[in-house]
Design an enzyme around this catalytic site. Structure first.
Site: not given
Lengths: 338, 338, 338
Positions: C247-248
């Site tokens: 994820a980010h």
């Protein structure tokens, strides 16, 4: 198993002496031995170079035809008399360096700028949609439909009446008849194998294939990796849902059902007619018998006999799992009376 | 629901007598009945051919408009008076054979070699990037951006101000306005349904669609399957993360949140505003109320009422799950004093 | 961190007064303040506009260089003296509206109809296969192979001797040397962030990048999202299997191993040499030390110190997990004698 020349181009041959030079390994044995192929030590045939890795404690599984092996000091004592030896601390890595010098993956080689390679064999009654790419030496059978932007790698053989979905990619694979591969599936990529080299973690090269038998269905965005030296095999009429991972050297039997997010680790065997619920994971080298049921979300770490039903993580016979769930709930539920 | 002719081309019509001949089923009833469409037995409308499968023990859910049905000997007794019957051991399979003879998926039919089909309707203020493929009868609205190598199947309708990511594929789907579909997502593939035929496992054909309402976001490499006869529906402003699986006939409400690896099995309903943590799985036919929270990694096998929070596998109210975790740890922790 | 102009085109500058008008927020402070960039409140530098969200109870982490902030009534009291304020109920949303007015993602802008953009810099010894698309300002180094139908977005920098698999898409990313990205991987998509606007759920825009260091391998159909304002970073020689989700703002160290279906949530840090078994999930903001092992299927919700081995869901030290499994089985097994 011999490396399939449809997928890997043989480079100039190498003697054991040259391999020693290439890798810096110590040679004991026949420097003029010509390396005709590569293999694991369990399956090596005459002329093939194998490797032997490990801590030296357990006796390895060795092919009786073993002639030449790359090995570590720790494993050296397990090499039979008369077998030529390349010895180095990073045996698995040295073997992969030699293997990569001997065989070059055709899908990484230039083959011109045409989408449909002139050396591909496409049946006149096959349908190739716009944007699809077909490599040199590939063959596509009668009645097969290849949807837009799918990629059929060099040498890939696809039978009759198949559907290859949009954006699918297939390399190093042989596909039977009446096979459906839904959009975005990835067939034949190198599996996940990490080996130690002098500079740190390296990818293990993969020289096997993916074999998909007749009437198989592969779901969207599912991945099936090719084997390391042997093949990954999906048996007839096996049905695999979306977003599954089938690792290198797996063998699924006939009419196996794998629901979404199924994860089958390396070298697992699953018998005919077994059914895996959603998000079932199986650890590497596990053997699952025929007609086994694994409940959704099971995480299986050991072999299961034919006909059984297991669930839970780590998975166990389903009645035991159910008993544990019920008992634990009873012990902790404030509403219980005793 | 009628089969949508934008996605499935009607073939020559079939009478019940011809269908009996095609499948080898025994006909009892009106041989001249013209099959106008196909359906499940619960939703069949006049003129549609349904199927009735099962062991015969439970009474099935039948549409009052039912006129013709393919069924098994075991279920025959549940067919009402006056309904025409095709009887065969493999009823579901026979129905699918008839269905495939009546309707042909347009995305498998040849429509020329142009990337942007001349019969597609692309708004002059839409942006179609290099390598994207748009099929016949597709429509793409004002301000929508289709990124490189995306594939928009025949008949697909996409509204205004959408973003369709690189390598996405969409078939059999209607997409609203302001929808973002990130790269590699697979919209509208056939769902995972395995039925028994005389030769073994067969794929159930899918004649439904995917409906994606306004302001929905679909993550990268996520898969949303089309329905069997009805539609799969994603409600307004619902947000789905990467690598999720939304199966056939699912209905997600408005503003539902599905984190990565979410797996929603067939025919599940999820109410407005519910939130699913990472790797949540929901078993088929489960109904989840509005504003429900499911903790990360929950595996849900039963219905949940509005407003509740559940966790664990099998999932239960989160307090009970927490209690079990704490109690089990206390019983087994060697540091505990009593 | 400044927004990288290779990936986001700066639009006309905006003053704080104009930003107030654009969003309907109440302005207190310098209306002529020119917004030079955007950031989180913890990392804002001079000239950048930050946002401050929350319920007002906990004191936020603020950059000492903070000059201007969009905030809610609840958080207003936490804004230091002298900082200009835009106040609105939907502060995070207003900030995103301003950010999108200031920076436009280049991968959504038209750049002509050529597959290989004339403003891309492709080394003569790179190999670009048929169907691949390379955007404006992208650079591809010597010896790198880009396989069919891969998409390299505008401004993306790829080093030497990389392999970019079939159908891969890469945007907003910088890739080192000797990197392998297997087919269908999705690099640089916007992460999964949902914020509240007046009309309901909205996607949080992402202005960070993905940085992939030398000798990294990314598996097939794996997704790595770009950061919100900072970068997502994959350290040297880290090896990631198929179908993983990173994820980010995640930072993976060097030589980290992530097996299939690994799910690393936002802002997680994993130390050098850690090994994650299949289907391991890590909750957001968790920090994992160096050389940590997480057993297959672990669901980790808290920090783990260097060198530890954990398993289970919720994950705990592996001995405790093993003890619980054995004890529970013993309590409920009908075959036990006491």
């Amino acid at each position: 198993m011999a490396v399939d020349p449809r997928f890997f181009a043989p480079e100039a041959p190498l003697s054991l002496g040259q391999a020693a030079e290439l890798t810096g390994a110590d040679l004991a044995g026949d420097a003029d031995f010509q390396i005709a192929g590569i293999a694991s030590s369990a399956h090596a045939r005459p002329g093939e170079l194998a490797f032997l890795d490990g801590d030296g404690r357990a006796a390895p599984d060795l092919s009786p035809a073993l002639q030449a092996v790359v090995t570590t000091p720790a494993m050296r004592g397990h090499v039979p008399e008369g077998v030529s030896v390349l010895e180095t601390r990073f045996a698995r890595h040295a073997h992969s360096v030699i293997a990569k010098a001997l065989f070059r993956p055709r899908h990484l080689m230039p083959t011109g700028s045409e989408r449909l390679n002139e050396n591909a064999s496409i049946h006149p009654k096959a349908l190739i949609a716009p944007g699809a790419v077909v490599g040199a030496g590939a063959a596509i059978g009668e009645g097969t439909v290849v949807l837009p932007n799918a990629v059929i790698g060099p040498g890939v053989q696809i039978g009759r009446n198949c559907v290859i979905g949009a954006g699918v990619s297939i390399i190093c694979a042989l596909i039977g008849d009446h096979v459906s591969i839904l959009s975005g599936a990835r067939i034949g990529e190198a599996g996940f194998g990490v080996l130690s080299g002098p500079a740190g973690a390296e990818d293990a090269p993969h020289f096997g294939r993916v074999i998909i038998q007749d009437h198989v269905t592969i779901g969207a965005n599912t991945c099936i990796d090719r084997g390391v030296f042997e093949d990954t095999i999906i048996g007839e009429r096996t049905k695999i849902d979306n977003l599954c991972q089938i690792a290198h050297n797996v063998q699924l039997g006939r009419s196996v059902i794998v629901a979404a997010f199924g994860g089958i680790s390396g070298s697992v065997r699953v018998g005919d007619g077994s059914m895996l619920g959603g998000r079932v994971g199986i650890a590497d080298h596990v053997t699952v018998g025929e007609r086994v049921s694994l409940a959704a979300s099971a995480g299986l770490f050991r072999d299961v006999d034919a006909g059984e039903t297991w669930g839970g993580t780590p998975a166990k016979p389903i009645r035991q799992w159910m008993r544990e769930i019920a008992w634990l709930q009873k012990q902790t539920n404030p509403k219980k009376t005793s």
